[in-house]
Design a protein around this motif. Structure first.
Motif, PDB file in Angstrom:
ATOM      1  N   GLU A 109       0.826  -1.209   0.000  1.00 38.93           N
ATOM      2  CA  GLU A 109       0.000   0.000   0.000  1.00 38.93           C
ATOM      3  C   GLU A 109       0.860   1.260   0.000  1.00 38.93           C
ATOM      4  N   MET A 110       1.930   1.260   0.768  1.00 34.42           N
ATOM      5  CA  MET A 110       2.746   2.466   0.938  1.00 34.42           C
ATOM      6  C   MET A 110       3.793   2.655  -0.161  1.00 34.42           C
ATOM      7  N   TYR A 111       4.386   1.553  -0.609  1.00 35.74           N
ATOM      8  CA  TYR A 111       5.483   1.634  -1.582  1.00 35.74           C
ATOM      9  C   TYR A 111       5.145   1.030  -2.943  1.00 35.74           C
ATOM     10  N   GLY A 112       4.008   0.320  -3.027  1.00 39.15           N
ATOM     11  CA  GLY A 112       3.667  -0.354  -4.273  1.00 39.15           C
ATOM     12  C   GLY A 112       4.404  -1.663  -4.450  1.00 39.15           C
ATOM     13  N   ASP A 113       5.124  -2.122  -3.427  1.00 41.99           N
ATOM     14  CA  ASP A 113       5.924  -3.341  -3.501  1.00 41.99           C
ATOM     15  C   ASP A 113       5.854  -4.074  -2.164  1.00 41.99           C
ATOM     16  N   PRO A 114       5.226  -5.251  -2.125  1.00 43.77           N
ATOM     17  CA  PRO A 114       5.108  -5.978  -0.858  1.00 43.77           C
ATOM     18  C   PRO A 114       6.451  -6.464  -0.318  1.00 43.77           C
ATOM     19  N   ASN A 115       7.449  -6.544  -1.170  1.00 45.42           N
ATOM     20  CA  ASN A 115       8.755  -7.044  -0.741  1.00 45.42           C
ATOM     21  C   ASN A 115       9.588  -6.010   0.013  1.00 45.42           C
ATOM     22  N   LYS A 116       9.087  -4.787   0.144  1.00 44.67           N
ATOM     23  CA  LYS A 116       9.806  -3.757   0.903  1.00 44.67           C
ATOM     24  C   LYS A 116       9.368  -3.723   2.373  1.00 44.67           C
ATOM     25  N   TYR A 117       8.698  -4.802   2.818  1.00 44.32           N
ATOM     26  CA  TYR A 117       8.241  -4.856   4.210  1.00 44.32           C
ATOM     27  C   TYR A 117       9.392  -4.749   5.193  1.00 44.32           C
ATOM     28  N   GLN A 118      10.569  -5.226   4.799  1.00 45.49           N
ATOM     29  CA  GLN A 118      11.738  -5.197   5.689  1.00 45.49           C
ATOM     30  C   GLN A 118      12.133  -3.754   6.027  1.00 45.49           C
ATOM     31  N   LYS A 119      11.915  -2.843   5.101  1.00 42.38           N
ATOM     32  CA  LYS A 119      12.210  -1.420   5.336  1.00 42.38           C
ATOM     33  C   LYS A 119      11.341  -0.890   6.481  1.00 42.38           C
ATOM     34  N   ILE A 120      10.069  -1.283   6.492  1.00 42.20           N
ATOM     35  CA  ILE A 120       9.158  -0.870   7.570  1.00 42.20           C
ATOM     36  C   ILE A 120       9.574  -1.533   8.875  1.00 42.20           C
ATOM     37  N   PHE A 121       9.914  -2.806   8.810  1.00 41.25           N
ATOM     38  CA  PHE A 121      10.351  -3.525  10.008  1.00 41.25           C
ATOM     39  C   PHE A 121      11.577  -2.859  10.616  1.00 41.25           C
ATOM     40  N   GLU A 122      12.573  -2.572   9.796  1.00 33.70           N
ATOM     41  CA  GLU A 122      13.810  -1.947  10.290  1.00 33.70           C
ATOM     42  C   GLU A 122      13.541  -0.552  10.861  1.00 33.70           C
ATOM     43  N   ALA A 123      12.614   0.182  10.251  1.00 36.27           N
ATOM     44  CA  ALA A 123      12.306   1.538  10.712  1.00 36.27           C
ATOM     45  C   ALA A 123      11.609   1.546  12.062  1.00 36.27           C
ATOM     46  N   ASN A 124      11.068   0.405  12.464  1.00 35.46           N
ATOM     47  CA  ASN A 124      10.328   0.331  13.715  1.00 35.46           C
ATOM     48  C   ASN A 124      11.023  -0.520  14.772  1.00 35.46           C
ATOM     49  N   LYS A 125      12.264  -0.906  14.498  1.00 36.72           N
ATOM     50  CA  LYS A 125      13.052  -1.594  15.511  1.00 36.72           C
ATOM     51  C   LYS A 125      13.510  -0.570  16.538  1.00 36.72           C
TER      52      LYS A 125
END
Length: 144
Positions: A109-125
Motif C-alpha cells: 500500500e505504501m510503496y507499491g511493492d510488498p517485498n519492501k516490508y523489511q524497510k518498515i520492520f527496520e524503521a520500527n526496531k
C-alpha cells in the motif's frame, strides 16, 4: 514535531498498569529504555491520556521512535512531541495497523511493492521484534 494520535485501548500494557490507570512518566521512561531509546534528559509529563515529551533527540528518526514508543502504550491517546532535533532528517509517514494487516500488505500500500516490508520492520526496531508481530491499533513509522 507535533501531536500524534493513538488508539488508547491498543498498545503495550506496562508492568503493574491497567487500562483505567494512566502510565506514569517514570513508567514511560522505563518503556523507552526497554526499547533502547535513551530517555536521559527527556521531560515526560502525563495528563490523563495525553503524554508530552520535551528535550533533545539526535535526529528526526529517534524523535519519531520515541513518540511511537510512548503512544503505543495502553492508555495513551495522544503524544505531544516537542523534542528538538539536532539533525533534521526527512519526516516519516505513519500508519495505524488494522485487523488483517501484515507488513507486506502495508508495504504494498505504501510503496507499491510488498517485498519492501523489511524497510518498515527496520524503521520500527526495536519496538518490533519480528515482522509478524504487529497488532491492530499499533502505529508504525513508514520511512520515505
Amino acid at each position: 514535531m507535533g501531536l500524534f494520535s493513538f488508539i488508547k485501548e491498543a498498545g503495550a500494557k506496562l508492568f503493574g498498569g491497567s487500562e483505567a490507570q494512566a502510565a506514569s512518566a517514570d513508567d514511560l521512561k522505563k518503556e523507552l529504555e526497554k526499547h533502547q531509546l535513551n530517555a536521559e534528559g527527556l521531560d515526560i509529563s502525563v495528563d490523563g491520556d495525553k503524554v508530552t515529551v520535551k528535550g533533545q533527540a539526535a535526529n528526526s528518526e529517534i524523535s519519531e521512535k520515541i513518540a511511537i514508543a510512548l503512544g503505543n502504550t495502553l492508555g495513551v491517546a495522544t503524544v505531544d512531541n516537542q523534542l528538538q532535533v539536532a539533525q533534521a532528517t526527512p519526516e516519516s509517514r505513519f500508519y495505524t495497523v488494522v485487523k488483517g494487516d501484515t507488513l507486506s500488505k502495508i508495504s504494498k500500500e505504501m510503496y507499491g511493492d510488498p517485498n519492501k516490508y523489511q524497510k518498515i520492520f527496520e524503521a520500527n526496531k526495536p519496538m518490533l521484534t519480528h515482522p509478524d508481530k504487529i497488532y491492530p491499533g499499533q502505529v508504525l513509522r513508514i520511512p520515505e
